[in-house]
Scaffold this active site. Structure first.
Site, PDB file in Angstrom:
ATOM      1  CD  GLU A  69      -0.717  -5.503   5.867  1.00  0.00           C
ATOM      2  OE1 GLU A  69      -0.667  -6.139   4.785  1.00  0.00           O
ATOM      3  OE2 GLU A  69      -0.906  -4.262   5.921  1.00  0.00           O
ATOM      4  CB  CYS A  77      -0.960  -0.064   1.176  1.00  0.00           C
ATOM      5  SG  CYS A  77      -2.359   1.042   1.009  1.00  0.00           S
ATOM      6  CG  HIS A 119      -3.506  -3.693   3.412  1.00  0.00           C
ATOM      7  ND1 HIS A 119      -2.387  -3.058   3.910  1.00  0.00           N
ATOM      8  CD2 HIS A 119      -4.273  -2.722   2.852  1.00  0.00           C
ATOM      9  CE1 HIS A 119      -2.481  -1.752   3.672  1.00  0.00           C
ATOM     10  NE2 HIS A 119      -3.610  -1.524   3.029  1.00  0.00           N
TER      11      HIS A 119
END
Ligand code: ADP
Ligand code: MG
Lengths: 744, 232, 86, 86
Positions: free
Chosen positions: B205, B86, B203
């Site tokens: 994560e 990002c 994302h």
């Protein structure tokens, strides 16, 4: 000091006399400004303080009740939850983007000044009808303002509400709520202890923005206010806020400070005097030390500026350097602007020359409070007694009406809104917006906290006491649906001008209703906010006491969501269907009517219902749970079937109540929850319901999407394809908002 | 495996990234952008999401000029794996470690939701634990993720197979509807020529555990950890 | 040293996508200006600085654009003087 | 009718905080330009349109600013002609 000047400062002649008695002389202009801000409705709660005393505020799990920057409760395993709601209605009416953004900024600061790390935001919004271009502009601006600010700081949004109704035209409601987690021992309060300790401003510089904001927030908007309020627009800087957040938490951990408070409404004035007041001390401030953004600012302007992203901290004597070093690491300033004194006075000097000298306690606590006359408006009594029986007879096709309702902006999916929000940052969001309540897990434990905001302003308008009870009941129901035990509330009283007897009546009745429901559910009030004078050209908004409720989940594996999960599951309705149509979305959409009595609410039955659903979630027998609210049972079933649109399912339901179809389908009877479960668990679900004395009936089955959505009643039916429902439900807001024309 | 999560003022995904690495058994430390010279003690450098310097000029622009980026460039030039997610991706583009730029989403709105991406290559150090063409459900959350480059660059990226993730629909097709931001060729993530610098908008994560909605991001971190353990 | 006031304009490169320009174009047309043919949106950056001369001020601004203010991949820039105040 | 090329500049009103300008200012200083004293950031909007005359083109642009391009609460605007091409 002319009477006009006094009036311009929002003080009545009596109040001015009181100021003179407190000072034992005439105030200077600067002092007048200080009193004006501190005794505004926003800071002084003149017209609401006496009513707020009626609310229950205590419970064994309450660590911090009303009076601090935020309430704090114990959520177990050594964790505490700080939470609060705040309004930014007036600024958002003038400049929706910045108004909403700075509203979020303010509520975040209230949380991290308690030593808590903000973990979630919710936003409760109300606007006029979306067919108006100005309303679309306000709605679009507010949503991007809420989003951009929270996204940039990195706090997930986990829920909220959006309501569109003529009752809010010209005066939108923008309430933002924040939740923060802290270890219990990390709690810090906003008080100026330790005579000789330094007062330091940290964060952004002071500019001329928002001067008189506090007074402004307490005055009615009128035609001309667009012009006159321009200089009062404050611009939010979420980047600075993020730095300030990290710096503040580090400061608190360091032990170098003894108190910290956000400079919110009335800026330095309120933060310094309130902190002094809480500690029973005084303060002395040197105006020339305050870092300003512009040259030539007067003490009056500096004291009353509402520039954003600033804090006042009290540094332990001798540790000022440490404070500066922490702020410098985060690329921010910390500047000493004064110190704590022992004489109980709020003293302001400019180059050593005294410009204000006021005893603290009369300033912070001596604001006159009023008990006004409250009389219910005859018009509303008449409205409440409107005969609605003709509306129980369906006009035309029920399926058409159903789709119309499903696509009404109030019921339609708010995906268009919350997709502009970051909902997953911080990797703790277990239930995102779109369900009954948002859920944030607490890392390192099996626990989670849940939160929701609720208020049906139409119900409160039609019958304030009952309407407020419903708001609390709905919030608690929403929490129970995700598997959370309702624990405490914060609230935002959005009302019209309290000097009008029928408005004061609404305010008092709503507070009484809220108090009764909070007692019944054992959800004490730990704080809140009051926003009065929400009127445009003399017309008040619906009285809207927004309830922000939090709850605790002990085991995240019991979290339940609102969408059906598997075809073949049984659908069970808890609670009883009635014919009540008063204040319903059905009436608004089909007859353009806000009338009738709001549905009955039985607090004991609600409590049993919540208990039953919680027992079911804990027994892990449910696949879904969703509360029945706007749009009635049929819209609830549709929401369960459609979920977030990723994998919709169908529904086959047969209802056998001895109630007319329109009532069952669209009535907004309270105390109902739709659950689904594996057929193997139906018995157990019904058994738990019976145990809690909650009426329960198996009403149908979840089916594959291809089988469609059908509800058969005794003499009528609704049947629609899932595709048509998706189009109505998910398409409504994008269709209204994604047209390019966006006039200001 | 020891990873450095380099954070700038305004980064806000640092914490999530550190947790993700630790979740799969790696070690991760947050390195503040003013701490120069320490990256050589790490096996991988991760640039997190967020809004460095508020993204006030262009996303990632000011961060890309932070002195620590010289260390990041040196680390990458030496072949060390660098992952930008990002805002990290935006910063890598601004720093010219990756070609092209991320401009405002086509619809001019921030988009926060789950999307699907297809793994276009499972032979990079970041993707070995995925199947080729596997479709992942992962959250996005950005306002400026619209990947753009000049025609020649795009042709080179596609020709060399340097697109690692592409937005797709449920059937795995890169359609217009499945593109959340208007990115060219539905590009969600690209890698540099040497194959050690990956930038991506989604994302992973945030997709590590079922309670958060998806576990599809985990394999990216297991890939990284296992490839570094092997090479060590 | 004098104080110079500079105006820097940063503009999306021709041929590259400009989502904002496109949206504004659409909005203007639907608000009753069909005669609008194209809209591009860039940034106007106003910089006040001390410099030895006009030349010096402009050179500095150009350097700032190269280093930070414009992204050469997607943007062009122009630098102009808006006035010097000694 | 001729084709006009207009340049519109939209700028944050004086006195209002300009977070973008502040951040860029900070960046420029730390990149080695301490002589920069202030930075404000606005928009530069380039509009091509057909109009009967210069006056007409400028009037239209002004109306567009009022209606859409500038936020009257927070921004000021300026409209200028960048050239007419018949
Ligand atoms: N402004 C908003 N911000 C975030 N989420 C929202 C907003 N408005 C609505 N939502 C979400 O959309 C869902 C439906 O809203 P609503 O119909 O008001 O819920 P309910 O009737 O169950 O209380 C909820 O999950 C709510 O959190
Ligand atoms: Mg609802």
């Amino acid at each position: 000091m002319t009477p006009e000047l006094v009036a311009d400062h929002g003080l009545s002649p009596d109040e001015y006399e009181r100021v003179r008695r407190i000072l034992e002389r005439d105030p200077t202009l600067t002092e007048l400004g200080v009193f004006s801000a501190m005794w505004s409705e926003h800071c002084g709660y003149k017209n609401s303080r006496r009513l707020l005393r009626l609310l229950p505020t205590e419970a064994p799990w309450v660590i911090q009740g009303p009076g601090e920057n935020a309430g704090v409760i114990d959520v177990g395993d050594g964790w505490a939850l700080a939470f609060k709601i705040e309004s930014h209605n007036h600024p958002s009416a003038v400049e929706p983007y910045q108004g909403a953004a700075t509203g979020v900024g303010g509520i975040l600061r209230d949380i991290f000044t308690m030593g808590a790390r903000p973990v979630a935001v919710l936003d409760s919004l109300r606007f006029g009808d979306l067919d108006d271009a100005r309303v679309r502009y306000l709605f679009g601006g507010v949503v991007s303002g809420v989003g951009d600010y929270g996204n940039c700081v990195g706090i997930p949004n986990i829920g909220g509400e959006v309501v569109f109704d003529r009752g809010y035209e010209g005066n939108p409601i923008v309430n933002a709520m924040c939740l923060g987690l802290l270890r219990k021992e990390e709690l810090i309060t906003a008080s100026a202890t330790g005579v000789g300790n330094a007062l330091m401003t940290v964060g952004a510089r002071t500019g001329r923005d928002g001067i008189h904001g506090a007074t402004f927030a307490s005055e009615e908007l009128s035609e001309g206010s667009d012009e006159s309020s321009r200089p009062q627009v404050q611009v939010g800087d979420p980047f600075t806020e993020k730095l300030l957040l990290e710096a503040s938490l580090e400061l608190i951990k360091s032990g170098a400070i003894t108190g910290i408070q956000d400079m919110g409404a009335a800026g330095i004035t309120s933060s310094a005097s309130e902190m002094a007041g809480r500690a029973g001390n005084g303060v002395e401030l040197e105006m020339t030390s305050v870092p300003t953004r512009e040259r030539g600012m007067t003490p009056y302007e500096i004291l009353l500026s509402e520039s954003q992203e600033r804090m006042l901290v009290v540094a332990e004597k001798g540790r000022e350097g440490e404070v500066k070093a922490i702020l410098a690491k985060w690329e921010l300033e910390a500047v000493e602007i004064g110190h704590v004194t022992d004489d109980g006075r709020f003293r302001v000097v400019e180059n050593g020359v005294l410009v204000a000298d006021i005893p603290v306690l009369p300033l912070t606590q001596g604001c006159p409070t009023y008990e006004r006359e409250g009389v219910e408006s005859e018009d509303i009594v008449r409205l409440r007694h409107t005969d609605l029986s003709e509306h129980l007879i369906p006009e035309g096709d029920l399926t058409k009406t159903f789709l119309l309702l499903l696509g009404s902006p109030n019921i339609a999916s708010k995906r268009w809104v919350y997709r502009q929000y970051d909902t997953t940052i911080r990797t703790a969001t277990a239930v995102r917006p779109g369900g009954d309540a948002g859920v944030i897990r607490i890392r390192g434990t099996t626990r989670a906290v849940a939160a929701t905001t609720d208020c049906n302003g139409r119900f409160v308008y039609l019958e304030p006491r009952r309407g407020a009870m419903i708001a609390v009941a709905e919030a608690a129901r929403n929490l129970a649906c995700v598997g959370a035990l309702p624990t405490a509330i914060t609230n935002n009283l959005n009302f019209g001008n309290p000097l009008k007897p029928h408005i004061y009546y609404q305010l008092r009745e709503a507070v009484l209703g809220m108090a009764a429901a909070c007692e019944a559910f054992e959800t004490p009030v730990t704080g809140g906010n009051v926003s009065l004078y929400n009127e445009t050209d003399g017309r008040a908004i619906y009285p809207t006491p927004v309830i922000g409720m939090v709850g605790v989940i002990e085991d995240v594996s019991t979290i339940t969501r609102h969408a059906f999960t598997a075809s073949g599951d049984d659908i069970i309705l808890l609670g009883t269907n009635t014919e009540e149509l008063g204040g319903s979305e059905y009436l608004y959409v089909t007859a353009d009517l806000v009338a009738g009595a709001p549905p009955a609410v039985d607090l004991d039955a609600e409590r049993s219902l919540q208990g039953a659903v919680l027992a079911m979630t804990r027994a892990r027998v449910l696949h879904s749970a969703h509360d029945c609210s706007d749009g009635g049972l049929v819209c609830t079933l549709a929401e369960c079937a459609l979920g977030d649109g990723e994998s919709p399912l169908g529904v086959r339901v047969k209802l056998d109540d001895d109630v007319r179809p329109v009532g069952v389908l669209f009535g907004e009877a309270q105390g109902r929850i739709v659950v689904s479960c594996d057929p193997a668990h139906s018995e157990e679900v019904l058994r738990i319901a019976a145990l809690h004395e909650v009426p329960a009936q198996k009403i149908g089955k979840v089916t594959a999407a291809a089988e469609g959505f059908s509800i058969a009643l005794r003499a009528a039916s609704v049947s629609a394809s899932v595709a048509a429902m998706c189009d109505a439900y998910f398409g409504a807001l994008p269709r209204l908002m994604d047209t390019p024309a966006r006039e200001i | 495996m020891k990873a450095a999560v380099v954070t700038f003022p305004g980064s806000n995904g640092d914490f999530d990234l550190r947790e993700a690495v630790q979740w799969v058994g790696g070690e991760a430390h947050i390195v503040w952008h003013r701490e120069r010279g320490g990256l050589k003690n790490y096996d991988a450098v991760l640039l997190p999401g967020g809004f460095s310097y508020g993204d006030y000029l262009r996303a990632g622009a000011i961060a890309s000029l932070s002195p620590i980026m010289e260390d990041v460039v040196a680390f990458a030039k030496a072949g060390g794996p660098v992952l930008g997610i990002c805002n990290g991706f935006q910063t890598l583009c601004e720093a010219r470690l990756l070609p092209g730029a991320l401009i405002r989403n086509e619809q001019l709105r921030f988009e926060g939701r789950d999307i699907r991406v297809r793994v276009e290559r499972n032979d990079t150090v970041f993707t070995t634990d995925y199947r080729q063409a596997q479709v992942l459900a992962i959250p996005i959350a950005h306002g400026e993720g619209n990947y753009e480059a000049d025609k020649a660059t795009l042709e080179r990226l596609e020709g060399d197979g340097r697109v690692v993730f592409r937005y797709v629909d449920a059937r795995g097709e890169p359609t217009e509807e499945s593109n959340p931001n208007g990115a060219w060729h539905n590009i969600a993530g690209i890698i540099n020529e040497a194959g050690n610098v990956l930038g991506m908008m989604p994302h992973p994560e945030r997709a590590m555990e079922q309670i958060l909605g998806s576990t599809d991001g985990a394999a990216l971190f297991t890939s990284l950890v296992s490839s570094l353990v092997e090479s060590a | 040293m004098s104080r110079y006031h500079l105006e820097i304009r940063v503009k999306p490169r021709p041929g590259l996508l400009d989502p904002q320009g496109k949206a504004i174009h659409g909005a203007l047309r639907s608000l009753g200006w069909p005669e609008v043919d194209e809209v591009r949106v860039g940034k106007a950056i106003y910089v006040d600085l001390d410099a030895a001369s006009e030349r010096d001020a402009l050179d500095k601004a150009t350097a700032m654009c190269r280093k930070l203010l414009a992204n050469p991949v997607t943007e062009d820039f122009e630098v102009a003087l808006a006035g010097a105040r000694p």
